[in-house]
Write a protein that holds these residues in place. Structure first.
Motif, PDB file in Angstrom:
ATOM      1  N   SER A 108       0.875  -1.283   0.060  1.00 22.16           N
ATOM      2  CA  SER A 108       0.005  -0.020   0.020  1.00 22.16           C
ATOM      3  C   SER A 108       1.023   1.249  -0.047  1.00 22.16           C
ATOM      4  N   PRO A 109       0.904   1.983  -0.979  1.00 22.86           N
ATOM      5  CA  PRO A 109       1.639   3.376  -1.230  1.00 22.86           C
ATOM      6  C   PRO A 109       1.131   4.292   0.016  1.00 22.86           C
ATOM      7  N   LYS A 110       2.166   5.246   0.526  1.00 22.27           N
ATOM      8  CA  LYS A 110       1.682   6.220   1.412  1.00 22.27           C
ATOM      9  C   LYS A 110       1.120   7.332   0.510  1.00 22.27           C
ATOM     10  N   THR A 111       0.002   8.049   1.113  1.00 21.14           N
ATOM     11  CA  THR A 111      -0.801   8.797   0.488  1.00 21.14           C
ATOM     12  C   THR A 111      -0.619  10.184   1.278  1.00 21.14           C
ATOM     13  N   ASP A 112       0.399  10.494   1.981  1.00 20.22           N
ATOM     14  CA  ASP A 112       0.173  11.595   2.607  1.00 20.22           C
ATOM     15  C   ASP A 112       1.380  12.777   1.860  1.00 20.22           C
ATOM     16  N   VAL A 115       1.776  10.453  -4.826  1.00 19.06           N
ATOM     17  CA  VAL A 115       1.947   8.983  -5.001  1.00 19.06           C
ATOM     18  C   VAL A 115       2.750   8.790  -6.513  1.00 19.06           C
ATOM     19  N   ALA A 164      -6.221  13.136  -7.876  1.00 14.79           N
ATOM     20  CA  ALA A 164      -6.833  12.665  -6.831  1.00 14.79           C
ATOM     21  C   ALA A 164      -7.974  11.715  -7.125  1.00 14.79           C
ATOM     22  N   THR A 166      -9.794   7.379  -6.359  1.00 15.21           N
ATOM     23  CA  THR A 166      -9.761   6.053  -5.903  1.00 15.21           C
ATOM     24  C   THR A 166      -9.085   5.187  -6.994  1.00 15.21           C
ATOM     25  N   TYR A 167      -8.048   4.344  -6.379  1.00 14.82           N
ATOM     26  CA  TYR A 167      -7.485   3.366  -7.365  1.00 14.82           C
ATOM     27  C   TYR A 167      -7.418   1.958  -6.936  1.00 14.82           C
ATOM     28  N   VAL A 192      -6.351   2.344  -3.233  1.00 17.87           N
ATOM     29  CA  VAL A 192      -5.542   3.421  -2.757  1.00 17.87           C
ATOM     30  C   VAL A 192      -6.395   4.814  -2.854  1.00 17.87           C
ATOM     31  N   VAL A 194      -6.140   8.644  -2.919  1.00 18.13           N
ATOM     32  CA  VAL A 194      -5.391   9.777  -3.031  1.00 18.13           C
ATOM     33  C   VAL A 194      -6.387  11.305  -2.903  1.00 18.13           C
TER      34      VAL A 194
END
Length: 547
Positions: A108-112, A115, A164, A166-167, A192, A194
């Motif tokens: 799971s990539p970080k979305t802070d 990406v 931005a 949802t993926y 994910v 974003v």
């Protein structure tokens, strides 16, 4: 009846029976068996589906052996060998062992933040192809330069950050084995979300300075004040922060004015205006050559700019006292001077109470002249003796200079009543019987409540020893009110009183004198300066527009 002649049928019988037997005999030989096996093996080698199988001939019986990962390949091998010329029977001794691949994984990539990369694992070595799908976009290895691998760890470097939304992210690995594709995908897609980027901070806008403006002048502009956590202007290495001094100010609606008071050497100066919003993001705009200081006339050399300290820690000069006239036995007023302008406030402290210049009538400017003061407190309640007074001058930076004046206020002892001359001795008269003395009358001291009034029409309250034959008077601002006679003074419950002054009170500090009497006995309240009136609104700020 015709006779059968052997010479006619024997040759044909030999050809019909002998030739097949001869062929079978020939195939039974090692050379012919090798040719049939070679033909069958060559046929199998022509396809990935069948090249794994081996053929051995025993007469016209072909035996096939080998292992495959594709169960469907066995049927194709048997079909091809059975169709080879010279093979009468096929014995199948092959086995199928289907190939199993480990499922790829997706981290799971970080979305802070943006990406730009996605990582995961896959069975590198066993699998030959990898496909990663991000939303509706697919990347393959080999094939896509964005997708790379190292020791079973794959990395997808996106050509641009994800917008931005949802993926769903999936990964699948596959290998072509014995003519079939074996594939294994992630058990479930990784989702994910974003978030959209934060709104861009609005930079300050600087209003142009008129071409004919001459320094000093104010630099004006606008900025989003409601979203600002800090707004500052930096010029010549010094930062001026809004709310910390008079150089950078705002009207509270996003309109600012920057007018530093320091002395600049001749030349041009850039001014950087920086805005930091509540999320911590800073935006800076440079106003090039915003300050232009012309060179002085050739006859007068330009003075070197005085270095400014980072912080103003130098206190103003302390107040100076003018010696009182007279012999100093009765002093009820103190006069002096102070550096008004360098200092912004002046206070005088007597008996623990502070008096501020401009608030009340005790501490005023002498004849309204700037830089002078006269301290004339109400000394009615002071007992005979000498009193020290401390004068303090403070500047806008909070630096304070104090001057202690010893015996500044001197209250003399009241004059003694002269003793009568002794009378000539006379014959003592017969003493009369002493008359009975009346019982002493005791009264509790009345009080006046302290208060701060912002209207100019305060309702003043207090207590008094209410009882038979007791009267009450209130003295305020030169006027006396008597309970029962003045409509403005009324009872406020048992032992309590309230007073509404007959006229509005001006800003200042007032002493309420409360007196209770019963016969010849009189008692006054012990407090001073109970009422402070501050009803005048401050002067509204004005903004001067500079061209």
């Amino acid at each position: 009846m015709r006779k059968c002649r052997p010479s006619k049928w024997v040759p044909w019988a030999f050809a019909g029976v002998g030739f097949p037997l001869l062929a079978a005999a020939m195939i039974s030989t090692g050379a012919l068996k090798s040719d049939v096996a070679g033909t069958a093996q060559a046929t199998l080698a022509g396809s990935d589906l069948t090249k794994w199988a081996a053929v051995k001939m025993d007469g016209r019986i072909a035996t096939i052996t080998g292992k495959t990962t594709n169960p469907a390949a066995i049927e194709e091998v048997v079909k091809l060998v059975a169709g080879t010329y010279g093979v009468r029977q096929v014995v199948n001794k092959t086995s199928a062992e289907p190939l199993a691949l480990l499922a790829p994984t997706v981290e799971s990539p970080k979305t802070d933040g943006p990406v730009t990369e996605i990582r995961g694992t896959w069975p590198e070595g066993a699998a030959k192809t990898l496909a990663v799908k991000v939303g509706e976009t697919a990347f393959t290895l080999p094939g896509s330069p964005e997708l790379s691998t190292s020791n079973g760890n794959w990395l997808l470097t996106l050509p641009q950050p994800l917008a931005a939304g949802t993926y769903d992210i999936t990964a699948s690995a596959s290998v072509d084995s014995d003519g079939a594709t074996v594939a294994q995908a992630t058990p479930a897609p990784v989702q994910v979300v974003v978030a959209p980027p934060p709104p861009a901070i609005v930079a300050p806008v600087i209003a142009p300075v008129a071409a004919d403006a001459k320094w000093p002048y104010a630099i004006t502009g606008t900025f989003p004040e409601a979203d600002a956590a800090k707004f500052a202007a930096t010029v010549d290495g010094r930062e001026y922060v809004l709310g910390r001094g008079a150089a950078l100010t705002s009207d509270g609606k996003g309109n600012f004015s920057f007018a530093p008071s320091r002395i600049f050497a001749p030349g041009s100066y850039d001014v950087d205006f920086s805005l930091t919003d509540k999320a911590g993001t800073t935006s800076t705009i440079k106003a090039e050559k915003a300050i232009v200081v012309p060179a002085a006339a050739a006859a007068v050399p330009a003075p070197e700019p005085a270095p400014e300290p980072v912080a103003d820690t130098t206190p103003p000069a302390p107040p100076r006292i003018v010696a009182p006239a007279g012999d100093g036995s009765d002093v009820r007023m103190v006069t002096g001077t102070w550096d008004e302008g360098d200092a912004s406030t002046l206070t005088a402290t007597l008996q623990g109470r502070s008096y501020v210049l401009g608030r009340g009538s005790a501490l005023t400017r002498t004849e309204d002249k700037p830089g002078t003061f006269t301290f004339a407190p109400n000394t009615v309640r002071l007992a005979p003796g000498s009193y020290n007074v401390e004068f303090a001058a403070a500047d806008a930076a909070g630096n304070v200079a104090k001057a202690m004046v010893e015996s500044a206020i001197v209250i003399p002892e009241p004059p003694k009543v002269a003793e009568a001359a002794p009378e000539q001795p006379q014959e003592p008269a017969p003493e009369a019987a002493p008359a009975p003395q009346p019982a002493a009358v005791e009264l509790a001291a009345p009080t006046g409540d302290r208060m701060l009034d912002l209207t100019g029409a305060p309702t003043i309250t207090g207590t008094w020893p209410q009882g038979e034959g007791t009267s009450l008077t209130i003295g305020l601002s030169g006027k006396t009110y008597e309970l029962g006679t003045s409509a403005n003074l009324k009872e406020n419950g048992p032992g309590k009183w309230k007073l509404l002054p007959a006229a509005a009170l001006k800003d200042g500090i007032y002493d309420v004198v409360v007196t209770a009497r019963k016969g010849d006995v009189e008692v006054k309240d012990a407090s001073l300066a109970e009422i402070e009136v501050d009803a005048t609104l401050p002067t509204a700020p004005t903004i001067t527009a500079y061209a």
